[in-house]
Design an enzyme around this catalytic site. Structure first.
Site, PDB file in Angstrom:
ATOM      1  N   MET A  67     -12.078   4.439  -1.334  1.00 30.79           N
ATOM      2  CA  MET A  67     -12.851   4.602  -0.099  1.00 30.79           C
ATOM      3  C   MET A  67     -13.558   5.951  -0.209  1.00 30.79           C
ATOM      4  O   MET A  67     -13.176   6.932   0.432  1.00 30.79           O
ATOM      5  CB  MET A  67     -11.902   4.538   1.101  1.00 30.79           C
ATOM      6  CG  MET A  67     -11.398   3.115   1.353  1.00 30.79           C
ATOM      7  SD  MET A  67      -9.877   3.073   2.322  1.00 30.79           S
ATOM      8  CE  MET A  67      -8.678   3.316   1.034  1.00 30.79           C
TER       9      MET A  67
ATOM     10  N   HIS B 225      -0.927  -0.965  -4.576  1.00 35.17           N
ATOM     11  CA  HIS B 225      -2.238  -0.680  -3.981  1.00 35.17           C
ATOM     12  C   HIS B 225      -2.333   0.819  -3.686  1.00 35.17           C
ATOM     13  O   HIS B 225      -1.556   1.362  -2.896  1.00 35.17           O
ATOM     14  CB  HIS B 225      -2.399  -1.497  -2.703  1.00 35.17           C
ATOM     15  CG  HIS B 225      -3.742  -1.399  -2.060  1.00 35.17           C
ATOM     16  ND1 HIS B 225      -4.826  -2.146  -2.477  1.00 35.17           N
ATOM     17  CD2 HIS B 225      -4.190  -0.643  -1.028  1.00 35.17           C
ATOM     18  CE1 HIS B 225      -5.878  -1.855  -1.730  1.00 35.17           C
ATOM     19  NE2 HIS B 225      -5.520  -0.923  -0.842  1.00 35.17           N
TER      20      HIS B 225
ATOM     21  N   ASP C  41      -4.566   3.852  -2.280  1.00 34.88           N
ATOM     22  CA  ASP C  41      -5.705   4.124  -1.400  1.00 34.88           C
ATOM     23  C   ASP C  41      -6.278   5.516  -1.650  1.00 34.88           C
ATOM     24  O   ASP C  41      -5.652   6.531  -1.344  1.00 34.88           O
ATOM     25  CB  ASP C  41      -5.267   3.981   0.061  1.00 34.88           C
ATOM     26  CG  ASP C  41      -5.072   2.525   0.441  1.00 34.88           C
ATOM     27  OD1 ASP C  41      -6.042   1.759   0.325  1.00 34.88           O
ATOM     28  OD2 ASP C  41      -3.952   2.158   0.826  1.00 34.88           O
TER      29      ASP C  41
ATOM     30  N   HIS D 298      -8.085   1.324  -4.682  1.00 29.79           N
ATOM     31  CA  HIS D 298      -9.074   1.038  -3.634  1.00 29.79           C
ATOM     32  C   HIS D 298      -9.765   2.346  -3.295  1.00 29.79           C
ATOM     33  O   HIS D 298      -9.194   3.194  -2.604  1.00 29.79           O
ATOM     34  CB  HIS D 298      -8.329   0.443  -2.425  1.00 29.79           C
ATOM     35  CG  HIS D 298      -9.185   0.200  -1.228  1.00 29.79           C
ATOM     36  ND1 HIS D 298      -8.653   0.017   0.032  1.00 29.79           N
ATOM     37  CD2 HIS D 298     -10.532   0.087  -1.080  1.00 29.79           C
ATOM     38  CE1 HIS D 298      -9.633  -0.181   0.901  1.00 29.79           C
ATOM     39  NE2 HIS D 298     -10.787  -0.130   0.248  1.00 29.79           N
TER      40      HIS D 298
ATOM     41  N   SER E  66       0.851  -1.193   0.000  1.00 30.01           N
ATOM     42  CA  SER E  66       0.000   0.000   0.000  1.00 30.01           C
ATOM     43  C   SER E  66       0.882   1.237   0.000  1.00 30.01           C
ATOM     44  O   SER E  66       1.613   1.487   0.968  1.00 30.01           O
ATOM     45  CB  SER E  66      -0.909   0.011   1.226  1.00 30.01           C
ATOM     46  OG  SER E  66      -1.439   1.315   1.380  1.00 30.01           O
TER      47      SER E  66
HETATM   48  C1  DX5 Z   1      -6.694   1.528   5.081  1.00 28.97           C
HETATM   49  C2  DX5 Z   1      -6.165   1.242   3.691  1.00 28.97           C
HETATM   50  C3  DX5 Z   1      -5.025   0.310   3.672  1.00 28.97           C
HETATM   51  C4  DX5 Z   1      -3.822   0.753   4.450  1.00 28.97           C
HETATM   52  C5  DX5 Z   1      -3.160  -0.459   4.965  1.00 28.97           C
HETATM   53  O1  DX5 Z   1      -7.914   2.111   5.020  1.00 28.97           O
HETATM   54  O2  DX5 Z   1      -7.181   0.709   2.869  1.00 28.97           O
HETATM   55  O3  DX5 Z   1      -4.672  -0.073   2.354  1.00 28.97           O
HETATM   56  O4  DX5 Z   1      -2.899   1.499   3.716  1.00 28.97           O
HETATM   57  O5  DX5 Z   1      -2.103  -0.074   5.764  1.00 28.97           O
HETATM   58  P1  DX5 Z   1      -1.518  -1.036   6.888  1.00 28.97           P
HETATM   59  O6  DX5 Z   1      -0.941  -2.226   6.184  1.00 28.97           O
HETATM   60  O7  DX5 Z   1      -0.490  -0.183   7.537  1.00 28.97           O
HETATM   61  O8  DX5 Z   1      -2.652  -1.415   7.795  1.00 28.97           O
HETATM   62 ZN    ZN Z   2      -6.538  -0.149   0.897  1.00 29.51          ZN
END
Ligand code: DX5
Ligand code: ZN
Length: 216
Positions: free
Chosen positions: A69, A34, A36, A67, A9
């Protein structure tokens, strides 16, 4: 049989050096990048959107696993298509008509993913899964990196894997060497990890360990 895909990520990367960070992760064995996307409305945080993906695209051949959100994800399909996203993953909780959205994502030439938050029951996914390229089972409340893995979400992965042996099942949130076996055993094969990869002394070793644990 599904195989491991490791998706660092970039939320945990140095955004000022995003392209270099992507290339560094690919060189260390990452399969996906990935990305975010947060809108400050669906989740209480703001990150990046299609303009950044568009700037990044010419600098990497990596698979951009986006991804979203965000509320009303349907309004961003065109922008992410034009930006060069490879996979558009929306949240089930954020849209009224997931089927139409999946069809539109495919019509525009992207792969389609659907994510569910920790409190969303897994059975909402079943009718859409045959059309989806990937299902994302969140293992933290979406919004921030660095939270703790919620092992109780693994029951959902087990159920999904039973019903859909060939589906790419992604897990995201708190994944680390300490819990990768639990995720592997449940049946997850696409592993998102921010903190545990970017903060590691040897990120390549963490990526290799994730892959080995999933594929063994
Ligand atoms: C959180 C994101 C994740 C995040 C994961 O809402 O969707 O992709 O970056 O980070 P870690 O691995 O640090 O939990
Ligand atoms: Zn994510």
């Amino acid at each position: 049989m599904v195989i491991a895909k490791i998706a660092p990520s970039l939320l945990s990367s140095d955004f000022a050096r995003l392209a270099e960070e992507c290339e560094r992760m690919l060189a260390l064995g990452a399969d996906y990048l990935h990305m975010d996307v947060m809108d400050g409305h669906f989740v209480p945080n703001l990150t990046l959107g299609a303009p950044i993906i568009k700037c990044l695209r010419p600098h990497t051949k990596g698979f951009l696993d986006c991804h979203l959100m965000v509320s009303h994800p349907e309004q961003w399909v065109d922008d992410f298509t034009k930006a060069g996203a490879d996979l558009f993953c929306f949240h089930y909780e954020a849209t009224k008509d997931p089927m139409a959205l999946i069809d539109n994502i495919h019509a525009k030439g992207m792969k389609a993913g659907m994510a569910i938050k920790p409190k969303t029951p897994v059975d909402v996914v079943y009718e859409f899964a045959p059309k989806l390229d990937q299902v994302l089972v969140m293992t933290v409340e979406p919004g921030f990196g660095g939270q703790s893995f919620m092992s109780e979400c693994m029951d959902k992965v087990v159920e999904l894997r039973k019903r859909f042996p060939d589906l790419d099942i992604e897990v995201d949130g708190g994944l680390a060497p300490e819990n990768i076996e639990v995720a592997a055993k449940a049946g997850a094969n696409v592993i998102v990890a921010g903190s545990s990869i970017f903060k590691a002394q040897s990120p390549g070793d963490v990526i290799s360990l994730f892959r080995k644990t999933i594929n063994d």
